[in-house]
Design a protein around this motif. Structure first.
Motif, PDB file in Angstrom:
ATOM      1  N   THR A 187       0.803  -1.217   0.000  1.00 14.14           N
ATOM      2  CA  THR A 187       0.000   0.000   0.000  1.00 14.14           C
ATOM      3  C   THR A 187       0.841   1.273   0.000  1.00 14.14           C
ATOM      4  O   THR A 187       0.535   2.209  -0.724  1.00 14.14           O
ATOM      5  CB  THR A 187      -0.956   0.016   1.201  1.00 14.14           C
ATOM      6  N   MET A 194      -8.272   4.617   0.466  1.00 12.89           N
ATOM      7  CA  MET A 194      -8.080   3.720   1.606  1.00 12.89           C
ATOM      8  C   MET A 194      -8.935   2.458   1.489  1.00 12.89           C
ATOM      9  O   MET A 194      -8.471   1.358   1.788  1.00 12.89           O
ATOM     10  CB  MET A 194      -8.388   4.438   2.922  1.00 12.89           C
ATOM     11  N   GLU A 203      -7.270  -1.210   1.201  1.00 14.77           N
ATOM     12  CA  GLU A 203      -7.655  -2.291   2.115  1.00 14.77           C
ATOM     13  C   GLU A 203      -8.151  -3.505   1.338  1.00 14.77           C
ATOM     14  O   GLU A 203      -7.896  -4.641   1.710  1.00 14.77           O
ATOM     15  CB  GLU A 203      -8.712  -1.811   3.104  1.00 14.77           C
ATOM     16  N   LEU A 239      -5.325  -5.617   0.221  1.00 10.61           N
ATOM     17  CA  LEU A 239      -4.698  -6.466   1.229  1.00 10.61           C
ATOM     18  C   LEU A 239      -5.335  -7.851   1.331  1.00 10.61           C
ATOM     19  O   LEU A 239      -4.732  -8.754   1.910  1.00 10.61           O
ATOM     20  CB  LEU A 239      -4.737  -5.781   2.595  1.00 10.61           C
ATOM     21  N   ASN A 276      -2.804  -9.942   3.895  1.00  9.33           N
ATOM     22  CA  ASN A 276      -3.660 -10.439   4.979  1.00  9.33           C
ATOM     23  C   ASN A 276      -4.034 -11.905   4.795  1.00  9.33           C
ATOM     24  O   ASN A 276      -4.300 -12.598   5.770  1.00  9.33           O
ATOM     25  CB  ASN A 276      -4.913  -9.577   5.104  1.00  9.33           C
TER      26      ASN A 276
END
Length: 170
Positions: free
Chosen positions: A26, A56, A60, A63, A71
Motif C-alpha cells: 500500500t 483507503m 484495504e 490487502l 492479509n
C-alpha cells in the motif's frame, strides 16, 4: 483542459490502484501514484477527502486480494488453513468491500458529511495553494533545504523536527 470528467478519472484511477494493489504494498502505491494523481485531481475539482477515503477502501481491498494479498498470508499463518480455503472464504468480503467502494464513489456525501459538519468540507480547493502545500511534502526535506510554510507558526517546529530526523540518520 484535461478532457475527462471527474467520475471517469476516479473510476480509471481506482481500477489502476486495484490492479497495482494485487502486486505492490500500500505505501508503495501511495508513493508512486500520489505525485501524478493529486495535481490532476485538484484540476478536475475532486474533493481530496473523498478521494482519500476511496483510496483507503481500495488499498484495504488490495490487502485481501490474491495473488499478493498480505492479509491472506497472515490468516494462513495464524490458522494454519490451506490458502485455497482462505481465498474462497475471503470472497464475500471482497464483494462487500467492492460494494462499499461503489457506494462511496456514487454517493460522495457518505465520505464527506463529517468534514462538512465540522466546517472543513465546504471550501473550494485553491489549486495554487494546494500545489504549494503538496510540493512542500515532496521537496528536498534535508536541513539545508530552503523552503518555508505559508503560515509562520509551522516554520520553526517543522525545521526542528526535520533537523532531528536527518541528524539521527547521518
Amino acid at each position: 483542459e484535461i478532457g475527462a470528467s471527474p467520475i471517469a478519472f476516479i473510476v480509471a484511477v481506482m481500477l489502476v490502484i486495484f490492479v497495482l494493489g494485487m502486486f505492490l504494498e500500500t505505501i508503495a502505491i501511495i508513493l508512486i501514484t500520489t505525485p501524478i494523481i493529486f495535481p490532476v485531481m485538484l484540476e478536475l475539482g475532486i474533493n481530496p477527502i473523498w478521494y482519500g477515503i476511496l483510496l483507503m477502501i481500495n488499498l484495504e481491498l488490495a490487502l485481501i486480494t490474491p495473488p499478493v494479498g498480505m492479509n491472506l498470508f497472515v490468516i494462513k499463518g495464524i490458522s494454519g488453513a490451506n490458502l485455497d480455503l482462505i481465498i474462497r472464504g475471503i470472497f464475500p468480503y471482497v464483494l462487500l468491500m467492492l460494494l462499499g467502494l461503489i457506494i462511496v464513489m456514487v454517493v460522495p456525501e457518505t465520505a464527506t458529511w463529517l468534514p462538512k459538519a465540522a466546517g472543513l468540507g465546504d471550501k473550494k480547493y485553491d489549486m495554487a495553494a494546494s500545489n504549494r502545500t503538496f510540493l512542500m511534502f515532496w521537496a528536498d526535506l534535508s536541513p539545508s533545504a530552503n523552503f518555508t510554510f505559508q503560515s509562520a507558526q509551522f516554520n520553526q517546529p517543522c525545521r526542528i523536527i526535520l533537523g532531528r530526523i536527518f541528524k539521527n540518520r547521518s
